[in-house]
Design a protein around this motif. Structure first.
Motif, short mmCIF file in Angstrom:
data_model
loop_
_atom_site.label_atom_id
_atom_site.label_comp_id
_atom_site.label_asym_id
_atom_site.label_seq_id
_atom_site.Cartn_x
_atom_site.Cartn_y
_atom_site.Cartn_z
N SER A 134 76.31 11.43 24.92
CA SER A 134 77.23 10.44 25.43
C SER A 134 77.06 10.30 26.94
O SER A 134 76.73 11.26 27.64
CB SER A 134 78.66 10.90 25.10
OG SER A 134 79.60 10.04 25.67
N HIS A 135 77.28 9.09 27.41
CA HIS A 135 77.23 8.82 28.85
C HIS A 135 78.25 7.72 29.14
O HIS A 135 78.89 7.21 28.22
CB HIS A 135 75.82 8.39 29.28
CG HIS A 135 75.43 8.88 30.63
ND1 HIS A 135 76.08 8.50 31.77
CD2 HIS A 135 74.44 9.71 31.03
CE1 HIS A 135 75.50 9.08 32.82
NE2 HIS A 135 74.51 9.83 32.39
N LEU A 136 78.42 7.34 30.37
CA LEU A 136 79.39 6.30 30.71
C LEU A 136 79.03 4.97 30.03
O LEU A 136 79.89 4.28 29.50
CB LEU A 136 79.46 6.10 32.22
CG LEU A 136 79.98 7.30 33.03
CD1 LEU A 136 79.91 7.00 34.51
CD2 LEU A 136 81.39 7.65 32.61
N GLY A 151 75.63 5.36 35.57
CA GLY A 151 76.33 5.65 34.32
C GLY A 151 75.49 5.48 33.08
O GLY A 151 75.99 5.58 31.97
N LYS A 152 74.19 5.23 33.24
CA LYS A 152 73.31 5.06 32.08
C LYS A 152 72.24 6.14 32.12
O LYS A 152 71.61 6.38 33.15
CB LYS A 152 72.66 3.68 32.09
CG LYS A 152 71.97 3.34 30.79
CD LYS A 152 71.49 1.91 30.78
CE LYS A 152 72.52 1.04 30.13
NZ LYS A 152 71.99 -0.27 29.75
N GLY A 197 78.18 5.05 24.47
CA GLY A 197 79.00 4.84 25.65
C GLY A 197 80.33 5.59 25.58
O GLY A 197 80.71 6.15 24.55
N LEU A 198 81.03 5.56 26.67
CA LEU A 198 82.28 6.31 26.80
C LEU A 198 83.34 5.84 25.80
O LEU A 198 84.02 6.65 25.17
CB LEU A 198 82.81 6.19 28.23
CG LEU A 198 84.06 6.98 28.57
CD1 LEU A 198 83.83 8.47 28.36
CD2 LEU A 198 84.48 6.71 30.00
#
Length: 68
Positions: free
Chosen positions: A18-20, A36-37, A45-46
């Motif tokens: 998971s990431h932003l 954020g990637k 995604g978040l």
């Protein structure tokens, strides 16, 4: 999550990348990085991560209720 909710005891953990922001950037072909990637593996995604964690928590709660 379905298996956990059905009472499967062999599943004791999960791995969620998971990431932003969802997806990833290929730094080999595009030098512009996006905040954020991920620059490695594609991630969810978040917002999707939050939904997934709530569903996972529900499945664990159901499994615990079934084991009593």
């Amino acid at each position: 999550m379905h298996q956990i909710g059905q009472g499967e005891k062999a599943i004791i953990g999960v791995m969620i990348e998971s990431h932003l922001l969802e997806g990833n950037r290929d730094i080999a072909t595009n030098k512009l990085l996006a905040y954020g990637k991920s620059v490695t593996d594609a991630c969810i995604g978040l917002q999707d991560s939050e939904k997934l964690l709530y569903r996972l928590a529900d499945a664990v709660r159901i499994r615990r209720e079934k084991s009593y």
